[in-house]
Design a protein around this motif. Sequence first.
Motif, PDB file in Angstrom:
ATOM      1  N   MET A 196       0.846  -1.180   0.000  1.00 39.91           N
ATOM      2  CA  MET A 196       0.000   0.000   0.000  1.00 39.91           C
ATOM      3  C   MET A 196       0.893   1.245   0.000  1.00 39.91           C
ATOM      4  SD  MET A 196      -2.894   1.162   2.746  1.00 39.91           S
ATOM      5  CE  MET A 196      -3.254  -0.531   3.023  1.00 39.91           C
ATOM      6  N   LYS A 197       0.562   2.188  -0.852  1.00 42.84           N
ATOM      7  CA  LYS A 197       1.332   3.413  -0.992  1.00 42.84           C
ATOM      8  C   LYS A 197       0.878   4.448   0.032  1.00 42.84           C
ATOM      9  CE  LYS A 197       2.493   6.795  -4.517  1.00 42.84           C
ATOM     10  NZ  LYS A 197       2.251   7.197  -5.894  1.00 42.84           N
ATOM     11  N   LYS A 198       1.851   5.027   0.776  1.00 40.84           N
ATOM     12  CA  LYS A 198       1.551   6.080   1.753  1.00 40.84           C
ATOM     13  C   LYS A 198       2.062   7.402   1.213  1.00 40.84           C
ATOM     14  CE  LYS A 198       1.927   3.346   5.962  1.00 40.84           C
ATOM     15  NZ  LYS A 198       2.607   3.198   7.247  1.00 40.84           N
ATOM     16  N   ARG A 199       1.234   8.439   1.381  1.00 41.52           N
ATOM     17  CA  ARG A 199       1.659   9.792   1.036  1.00 41.52           C
ATOM     18  C   ARG A 199       1.638  10.617   2.317  1.00 41.52           C
ATOM     19  NH1 ARG A 199      -2.213  11.497  -3.793  1.00 41.52           N
ATOM     20  NH2 ARG A 199      -3.191  12.280  -1.923  1.00 41.52           N
ATOM     21  N   PHE A 200       2.736  11.228   2.648  1.00 39.73           N
ATOM     22  CA  PHE A 200       2.789  12.040   3.855  1.00 39.73           C
ATOM     23  C   PHE A 200       2.267  13.437   3.571  1.00 39.73           C
ATOM     24  CE2 PHE A 200       5.400   8.576   5.121  1.00 39.73           C
ATOM     25  CZ  PHE A 200       5.186   8.473   6.485  1.00 39.73           C
ATOM     26  N   ILE A 201       1.580  14.018   4.548  1.00 39.34           N
ATOM     27  CA  ILE A 201       0.974  15.331   4.419  1.00 39.34           C
ATOM     28  C   ILE A 201       1.899  16.342   5.098  1.00 39.34           C
ATOM     29  CG2 ILE A 201      -1.066  16.720   4.908  1.00 39.34           C
ATOM     30  CD1 ILE A 201      -2.565  13.998   5.246  1.00 39.34           C
ATOM     31  N   ALA A 202       2.564  17.156   4.285  1.00 38.13           N
ATOM     32  CA  ALA A 202       3.539  18.122   4.797  1.00 38.13           C
ATOM     33  C   ALA A 202       2.868  19.161   5.695  1.00 38.13           C
ATOM     34  CB  ALA A 202       4.250  18.817   3.642  1.00 38.13           C
ATOM     35  N   GLY A 203       3.426  19.366   6.859  1.00 36.08           N
ATOM     36  CA  GLY A 203       2.939  20.381   7.785  1.00 36.08           C
ATOM     37  C   GLY A 203       1.748  19.964   8.621  1.00 36.08           C
ATOM     38  N   ALA A 204       1.237  18.748   8.422  1.00 38.07           N
ATOM     39  CA  ALA A 204       0.076  18.288   9.188  1.00 38.07           C
ATOM     40  C   ALA A 204       0.493  17.944  10.620  1.00 38.07           C
ATOM     41  CB  ALA A 204      -0.552  17.073   8.525  1.00 38.07           C
ATOM     42  N   VAL A 205      -0.372  18.284  11.560  1.00 32.94           N
ATOM     43  CA  VAL A 205      -0.129  18.009  12.976  1.00 32.94           C
ATOM     44  C   VAL A 205      -1.165  17.000  13.458  1.00 32.94           C
ATOM     45  CG1 VAL A 205      -0.023  19.020  15.286  1.00 32.94           C
ATOM     46  CG2 VAL A 205       0.811  20.320  13.335  1.00 32.94           C
ATOM     47  N   CYS A 206      -0.731  15.966  14.138  1.00 38.51           N
ATOM     48  CA  CYS A 206      -1.635  14.951  14.669  1.00 38.51           C
ATOM     49  C   CYS A 206      -2.493  15.563  15.778  1.00 38.51           C
ATOM     50  CB  CYS A 206      -0.829  13.776  15.221  1.00 38.51           C
ATOM     51  SG  CYS A 206      -1.865  12.523  16.023  1.00 38.51           S
ATOM     52  N   SER A 220      -3.977  14.056  18.086  1.00 35.28           N
ATOM     53  CA  SER A 220      -3.841  13.288  19.315  1.00 35.28           C
ATOM     54  C   SER A 220      -2.508  13.561  20.030  1.00 35.28           C
ATOM     55  CB  SER A 220      -3.975  11.796  19.009  1.00 35.28           C
ATOM     56  OG  SER A 220      -3.899  11.039  20.181  1.00 35.28           O
ATOM     57  N   CYS A 221      -1.392  13.325  19.319  1.00 32.44           N
ATOM     58  CA  CYS A 221      -0.076  13.448  19.970  1.00 32.44           C
ATOM     59  C   CYS A 221       0.636  14.756  19.649  1.00 32.44           C
ATOM     60  CB  CYS A 221       0.813  12.257  19.608  1.00 32.44           C
ATOM     61  SG  CYS A 221       1.397  12.244  17.900  1.00 32.44           S
ATOM     62  N   LYS A 222       0.056  15.565  18.756  1.00 36.20           N
ATOM     63  CA  LYS A 222       0.577  16.881  18.360  1.00 36.20           C
ATOM     64  C   LYS A 222       1.910  16.823  17.615  1.00 36.20           C
ATOM     65  CE  LYS A 222      -2.829  18.731  20.628  1.00 36.20           C
ATOM     66  NZ  LYS A 222      -4.093  18.542  20.048  1.00 36.20           N
ATOM     67  N   ALA A 223       2.307  15.654  17.105  1.00 37.76           N
ATOM     68  CA  ALA A 223       3.544  15.539  16.335  1.00 37.76           C
ATOM     69  C   ALA A 223       3.313  16.102  14.930  1.00 37.76           C
ATOM     70  CB  ALA A 223       3.979  14.079  16.250  1.00 37.76           C
ATOM     71  N   MET A 224       4.322  16.786  14.401  1.00 38.87           N
ATOM     72  CA  MET A 224       4.211  17.376  13.075  1.00 38.87           C
ATOM     73  C   MET A 224       4.879  16.489  12.032  1.00 38.87           C
ATOM     74  SD  MET A 224       5.507  21.066  11.710  1.00 38.87           S
ATOM     75  CE  MET A 224       4.080  22.111  11.868  1.00 38.87           C
ATOM     76  N   ASP A 225       4.311  16.478  10.826  1.00 39.68           N
ATOM     77  CA  ASP A 225       4.834  15.717   9.688  1.00 39.68           C
ATOM     78  C   ASP A 225       4.854  14.212   9.932  1.00 39.68           C
ATOM     79  OD1 ASP A 225       5.207  18.043   8.202  1.00 39.68           O
ATOM     80  OD2 ASP A 225       7.261  18.299   8.897  1.00 39.68           O
ATOM     81  N   THR A 226       3.872  13.694  10.653  1.00 40.74           N
ATOM     82  CA  THR A 226       3.779  12.250  10.884  1.00 40.74           C
ATOM     83  C   THR A 226       2.498  11.655  10.312  1.00 40.74           C
ATOM     84  OG1 THR A 226       2.740  12.568  13.046  1.00 40.74           O
ATOM     85  CG2 THR A 226       5.140  12.360  13.016  1.00 40.74           C
ATOM     86  N   MET A 227       1.697  12.475   9.612  1.00 36.21           N
ATOM     87  CA  MET A 227       0.416  12.021   9.087  1.00 36.21           C
ATOM     88  C   MET A 227       0.599  11.463   7.677  1.00 36.21           C
ATOM     89  SD  MET A 227      -1.401  12.710  11.699  1.00 36.21           S
ATOM     90  CE  MET A 227      -3.084  12.502  11.221  1.00 36.21           C
ATOM     91  N   ALA A 228       0.168  10.206   7.486  1.00 38.07           N
ATOM     92  CA  ALA A 228       0.289   9.533   6.198  1.00 38.07           C
ATOM     93  C   ALA A 228      -1.096   9.211   5.651  1.00 38.07           C
ATOM     94  CB  ALA A 228       1.097   8.250   6.345  1.00 38.07           C
ATOM     95  N   LEU A 229      -1.300   9.460   4.363  1.00 35.89           N
ATOM     96  CA  LEU A 229      -2.571   9.229   3.695  1.00 35.89           C
ATOM     97  C   LEU A 229      -2.490   7.944   2.887  1.00 35.89           C
ATOM     98  CD1 LEU A 229      -5.388  10.367   2.786  1.00 35.89           C
ATOM     99  CD2 LEU A 229      -4.163  11.385   0.872  1.00 35.89           C
ATOM    100  N   THR A 230      -3.474   7.065   3.077  1.00 34.97           N
ATOM    101  CA  THR A 230      -3.595   5.843   2.281  1.00 34.97           C
ATOM    102  C   THR A 230      -5.023   5.764   1.765  1.00 34.97           C
ATOM    103  OG1 THR A 230      -4.146   4.531   4.243  1.00 34.97           O
ATOM    104  CG2 THR A 230      -1.841   4.561   3.565  1.00 34.97           C
ATOM    105  N   LYS A 231      -5.265   4.884   0.782  1.00 36.70           N
ATOM    106  CA  LYS A 231      -6.595   4.735   0.227  1.00 36.70           C
ATOM    107  C   LYS A 231      -6.904   3.255   0.069  1.00 36.70           C
ATOM    108  CE  LYS A 231      -9.444   6.803  -3.317  1.00 36.70           C
ATOM    109  NZ  LYS A 231      -9.456   7.730  -4.441  1.00 36.70           N
ATOM    110  N   GLU A 232      -8.011   2.806   0.689  1.00 37.49           N
ATOM    111  CA  GLU A 232      -8.449   1.416   0.616  1.00 37.49           C
ATOM    112  C   GLU A 232      -9.927   1.377   0.245  1.00 37.49           C
ATOM    113  OE1 GLU A 232      -7.705  -1.283   3.895  1.00 37.49           O
ATOM    114  OE2 GLU A 232      -6.084   0.011   4.564  1.00 37.49           O
ATOM    115  N   ASP A 233     -10.272   0.658  -0.803  1.00 37.14           N
ATOM    116  CA  ASP A 233     -11.675   0.471  -1.218  1.00 37.14           C
ATOM    117  C   ASP A 233     -12.430   1.786  -1.339  1.00 37.14           C
ATOM    118  OD1 ASP A 233     -11.280  -2.329  -1.204  1.00 37.14           O
ATOM    119  OD2 ASP A 233     -11.707  -2.405   0.940  1.00 37.14           O
TER     120      ASP A 233
END
Length: 64
Positions: A1-11, A13-26
């Motif tokens: 599965m291909k992951k694309r990271f979202i630049a500048g996104a903040v979680c 829950s944990c407030k970490a920056m640049d750790t959000m990855a976008l995937t697509k299923e069905d």
Amino acid sequence: MKKRFIAGAVCPSCKAMDTMALTKEDGVEKVTCVSCGEQMTQPEAHVEKDVRANEQVIGIFNPE
């Protein structure tokens, strides 16, 4: 599965920056924090339309 990271996104829950990855299923987009595992989903419009059309609502609870 291909992951694309979202630049500048903040979680949210944990407030970490640049750790959000976008995937697509069905036809459903899923954003996952690779740091804490927090997940959010967003179905595409045509997927949500198909799911909503087949749902049966028994009642709606409105607490007062």
